[in-house]
Design a protein around this motif. Structure first.
Motif, short mmCIF file in Angstrom:
data_model
loop_
_atom_site.label_atom_id
_atom_site.label_comp_id
_atom_site.label_asym_id
_atom_site.label_seq_id
_atom_site.Cartn_x
_atom_site.Cartn_y
_atom_site.Cartn_z
N VAL A 51 3.80 -0.90 3.78
CA VAL A 51 3.71 0.43 3.19
C VAL A 51 4.91 0.63 2.27
N GLU B 17 0.84 -1.20 0.00
CA GLU B 17 0.00 0.00 0.00
C GLU B 17 0.87 1.24 0.00
N THR B 18 0.31 2.32 -0.49
CA THR B 18 1.02 3.60 -0.38
C THR B 18 0.85 4.12 1.04
N ASP B 19 1.57 5.18 1.36
CA ASP B 19 1.45 5.73 2.71
C ASP B 19 0.08 6.36 2.95
N ARG B 20 -0.72 6.53 1.89
CA ARG B 20 -2.09 7.04 2.04
C ARG B 20 -3.12 5.92 2.05
N ARG C 293 14.55 1.22 4.32
CA ARG C 293 13.61 1.92 5.21
C ARG C 293 12.92 3.07 4.50
N VAL D 35 6.79 3.19 -0.49
CA VAL D 35 6.93 4.53 -1.07
C VAL D 35 7.89 4.41 -2.25
N PRO E 100 8.84 1.77 4.52
CA PRO E 100 9.00 2.23 5.90
C PRO E 100 8.26 1.39 6.93
N GLU E 101 7.24 0.66 6.52
CA GLU E 101 6.42 -0.06 7.50
C GLU E 101 6.04 -1.43 6.96
N SER F 103 12.11 3.25 1.29
CA SER F 103 11.13 2.79 0.31
C SER F 103 10.06 1.90 0.92
#
Lengths: 92, 170
Positions: B159, B107-110, B145, B161, B149-150, B147
């Protein structure tokens, strides 16, 4: 026969400019390249290149140990992923 | 097999006449397959394994009885050996089992879905994740981290990016 020393390492010239630009921008960007034949130079350390293997661009995070090798060595054109089993990946 | 079961190896051809078998180990260190016990096959039988040579193993059933003959060994050819995910030791900090990563929703950060993690590559220049996009096509991001991050394995999501890309062409 090995390459003559007086020629220096081969690298496609335009990569140097792109690397400088990427470093100056300070952003975490991937430089997509087709030049698998270029030698990895010390000024590329710390950058991430997407090296084309004929199918996709594989990210290559350049470290000091890779200097002197060619980009193509880190983006194989024939791959076998194998089985996951207990294999681990470390987040860089 | 359920998702909690991880394929660790496959029994191959018999070796000799005393019930030994060739085993193809899929573990990072092939010899470490013997440390995972019990190994379970697709019919629910449990096995323990002891290496007797390079790629040659002795298998014992749940009662500790070894295979006795070549005929016994021939019946197990192509049997897949699994372990429960819970049997794997904890991974280190910022280390993840490929079996955990593959299949996670990216998923994207949104919160928008990108696709699913289809493969993890590592050819000596850092790991990268291959994401099969829902609409077709693939996306490959460095496993860093910045690209990724979670990662929430229990929730089945990561997540991602994607870093910006620039082209360098002559």
């Amino acid at each position: 026969m090995a390459r003559s020393v007086w020629k220096g390492p081969f690298v496609d010239g335009y990569l140097l400019g792109k690397a400088d630009a990427a470093r100056a921008s300070g952003r975490n960007e991937i430089i997509k390249i087709w030049s698998r034949r270029s030698t990895i130079l010390p000024q590329f350390v710390g950058l991430t290149f997407g090296v084309y293997n004929g199918h996709k661009f594989l990210p290559v995070q350049v470290t000091e140990n890779m200097v002197g090798h060619k980009f193509g060595e880190f983006s194989p054109t024939r791959t076998f992923t194998g089985h996951a089993a207990d294999k681990k990946a470390k987040r860089g | 097999m359920a998702r909690g079961q991880i394929l660790m190896g496959v029994i191959g051809r018999p070796h000799g006449v005393r019930g030994l078998v060739h085993v193809q180990s899929y573990t990072a260190d092939p010899a470490s397959l013997a440390r995972y016990a019990p190994l379970r096959d697709s019919r629910g039988r449990t096995w323990s394994l002891t290496w007797r040579g390079e790629g040659v193993a002795e298998l014992r059933d749940a009662d500790g009885v070894p295979l006795r003959s070549r005929n016994d060994a021939e019946r197990l050819v192509n049997t897949q050996l699994f372990v429960d995910r819970a049997q794997l030791p904890d991974a280190g900090e910022d280390e993840f089992y490929l079996a955990d990563l593959i299949g996670l929703r990216a998923e994207t950060d949104r919160g928008a879905t990108l696709g699913r993690i289809a493969a993890v590559h590592d050819y000596g220049a850092g790991s990268s994740l291959e994401i099969a996009r829902d609409g077709g096509g693939i996306l490959i991001v460095p496993f860093t981290r910045a690209s990724v991050p979670e990662i929430a394995v229990e929730a089945g999501r990561a997540v991602v990016v994607p870093p910006p890309e620039i082209e360098a062409r002559a």
